[in-house]
Design a protein around this motif. Structure first.
Motif, PDB file in Angstrom:
ATOM      1  N   GLN A 124       0.995  -1.010  -0.136  1.00  0.00           N
ATOM      2  CA  GLN A 124       0.153  -0.104   0.247  1.00  0.00           C
ATOM      3  C   GLN A 124       1.195   1.113   0.405  1.00  0.00           C
ATOM      4  N   ALA A 125       2.343   1.495   1.046  1.00  0.00           N
ATOM      5  CA  ALA A 125       3.143   2.473   1.118  1.00  0.00           C
ATOM      6  C   ALA A 125       3.803   2.701  -0.513  1.00  0.00           C
ATOM      7  N   GLN A 126       3.832   1.388  -1.139  1.00  0.00           N
ATOM      8  CA  GLN A 126       4.050   1.765  -2.729  1.00  0.00           C
ATOM      9  C   GLN A 126       3.284   2.538  -3.430  1.00  0.00           C
ATOM     10  N   LYS A 127       2.102   1.825  -3.723  1.00  0.00           N
ATOM     11  CA  LYS A 127       0.672   2.486  -4.371  1.00  0.00           C
ATOM     12  C   LYS A 127       0.506   4.188  -4.015  1.00  0.00           C
ATOM     13  N   ASN A 128       0.648   4.074  -2.811  1.00  0.00           N
ATOM     14  CA  ASN A 128       1.143   5.663  -2.388  1.00  0.00           C
ATOM     15  C   ASN A 128       1.641   6.372  -3.053  1.00  0.00           C
ATOM     16  N   LEU A 129       2.378   6.523  -2.510  1.00  0.00           N
ATOM     17  CA  LEU A 129       4.188   6.770  -2.471  1.00  0.00           C
ATOM     18  C   LEU A 129       3.979   7.226  -4.241  1.00  0.00           C
ATOM     19  N   LYS A 130       3.184   6.068  -5.233  1.00  0.00           N
ATOM     20  CA  LYS A 130       3.649   6.247  -6.677  1.00  0.00           C
ATOM     21  C   LYS A 130       2.797   7.345  -7.141  1.00  0.00           C
ATOM     22  N   LEU A 131       1.629   6.915  -6.542  1.00  0.00           N
ATOM     23  CA  LEU A 131      -0.155   8.248  -6.684  1.00  0.00           C
ATOM     24  C   LEU A 131       1.096   9.874  -6.362  1.00  0.00           C
TER      25      LEU A 131
END
Length: 179
Positions: A124-131
């Motif tokens: 989830q952190a990877q997704k959020n940081l990517k966004l």
């Protein structure tokens, strides 16, 4: 015959001790005293010694390499021996995933949760940081230097301490943990 057997045994112990690396021997002793090493103190750098070094480095907030590098030896208050029979490999040993996970969550509220929740949090952190434009790597739920760098950059912009770890503020700020 008994005397000969004892003499041969003593020679074997002497031969093994003569081949032992004094720096590794001292490190094993110190790590055992501190509770990080459970193996035999033989001056040989094997997997048990490497694991103990990684545990010590993690606990002491040192760079986790699994090697007896100068920073680790200094922290253990050990002077490297000039009589070492072989040099340590300059290539870092791979860090097991459980060590990398523990390092990311050290000091935060998710340190004691199961690895499934930790892995889901990383994803989830990877997704959020990517966004948010901070992370360019794959969404694979794997700990990595790219993830740590992204976390630090995001933490800096959010005004948080730049630890590169999932502390409480970071988990809440990235909407991974509810307020």
């Amino acid at each position: 015959m008994k005397f000969l057997f004892l003499t041969m045994g003593s020679l074997l112990i002497f031969a093994v001790t003569a081949m032992a690396d004094p720096t590794i021997y001292s490190a094993q002793q110190k790590l055992k005293q501190l509770g990080f090493y459970q193996g035999s103190i033989d001056g040989s750098y094997g997997s048990q010694t490497a694991a103990a070094v990684r545990r010590y480095q993690l606990a002491e907030d040192l760079r986790v390499t699994g090697e007896l590098n100068p920073q680790t030896l200094n922290s253990l208050k050990i002077q490297p021996s000039t009589k070492s029979p072989k040099k340590q490999s300059s290539q870092a040993a791979p860090v097991p995933q459980y060590v990398a996970l523990a390092d990311l969550f050290k000091g935060g509220p998710f340190i004691s949760v199961g690895p499934e929740l930790q892995i889901a949090s990383i994803r989830q952190a990877q997704k959020n940081l990517k966004l948010l434009g901070y992370y360019q790597g794959p969404i694979n739920a794997a700990p990595s230097t790219a993830l740590v760098s992204s976390l630090k950059a995001w933490q800096k912009s959010a005004g948080f301490r730049q630890s590169g770890r999932f502390d409480e503020n970071t988990l809440k700020g990235l909407d991974i943990m509810s307020n």
